[in-house]
Write an enzyme that holds these catalytic residues in place. Sequence first.
Site, PDB file in Angstrom:
ATOM      1  N   GLU A   6     -26.515 -14.134  28.106  1.00  0.00           N
ATOM      2  CA  GLU A   6     -27.368 -12.964  28.328  1.00  0.00           C
ATOM      3  C   GLU A   6     -28.728 -13.527  28.699  1.00  0.00           C
ATOM      4  OE1 GLU A   6     -30.070 -11.049  28.345  1.00  0.00           O
ATOM      5  OE2 GLU A   6     -30.029 -10.132  26.354  1.00  0.00           O
ATOM      6  N   GLU A  18     -38.657 -15.174  32.601  1.00  0.00           N
ATOM      7  CA  GLU A  18     -38.230 -16.207  31.644  1.00  0.00           C
ATOM      8  C   GLU A  18     -37.377 -17.288  32.299  1.00  0.00           C
ATOM      9  OE1 GLU A  18     -38.267 -13.845  27.396  1.00  0.00           O
ATOM     10  OE2 GLU A  18     -36.357 -14.087  28.424  1.00  0.00           O
TER      11      GLU A  18
END
Length: 349
Positions: A128, A137
């Site tokens: 995920e 990120e």
Amino acid sequence: MSQHATKKRKLDRSTEDYMYFDSYSDVTIHEEMIADTVRTNTYRMGIFKNSKSIEGKVVLDVGAGTGVLSLFCAQAGARKVYAVEASSIADQAVKIVKLNQMEDRIEVIKSTLETIELAEKVDVIVSEWMGYALLHESMLNSVIFARDKWLKPGGLILPSRADLYIAPINDVVVEGRLDFWSTVKGQYGVDMSCMTDFARKCIMNKDITVNPVTVEDVLSHPCKFAELDLNTVTLEQLRDVNGSFSCVCFGSSSIHAFCVWFTVTFPAEEKALVLSTSPFKAETHWKQAVLYLDDAVDVMQDTKVEGEISLYPSEENSRHICIRVDYVIGEQKKHSKSFSIPDQYLEVK
């Protein structure tokens, strides 16, 4: 891509990684993710729908967090699951695995993905990895690294595809905040209408704003501008994920911003399973990424909104995303605006 960003202090990679992994050491973010039933149930269903490819096989969970996806894979029949997690939440994952009596099948590895050594190649990678606007990120980089180093030829990646969408939106909250300054005189006898321009610059700034967008605020059908095949996408391609868009407005309104969201797809024998962060679907913890124009633009039925959009890593922190939009609304001239994650997220704690 120096033309994309204003020059600021660049963080070295070790500082970037420390900030990133430290943010996953607290319970709050894991509570938010697991409590997101759309996210967690879709992953669970996506894993179980691929149980024929998982049963008796070796799985690598990239960025395992609390280990919930590793446990789903073990429940789906995996022979061995390597749960790789670099943050201190890995200590809790060990306890959760033990509590569920899966120690013989799930091995929690507290390390960065790029530095581990596994005893074998893997049949399946699950992760995920998605951030705000999909790529914030830059965890997808680690998934690609794992794919190239550890995945057997023809192996399975869950999810296997990601798509990015954009649409123009109206924002009645922002509209109300801007109109507020013209009401002060009527309330208090002091004219503060000159604050409107200042408020507009403060509110409709260059930040990537993460907010839930309601269906009523969306002014056109969504337009897909990029697709990533996780079996083939390269690190080089992630340096600039871009595409064009063309939207047609539903009716008379004002465009305050663009809204960006994503879907990821799990393959299945019959019908693929889609995890959507669309404003047309149930809300997730990712919400939507909102990119405000400098000024609202009035539009009518069938006004065209066209342009190009690019997502790329920040020069200051490669884990943070920047977005550039070049757009034309109706008969207006072309405008360009670049957006980034707010500065407070770039500072070392």
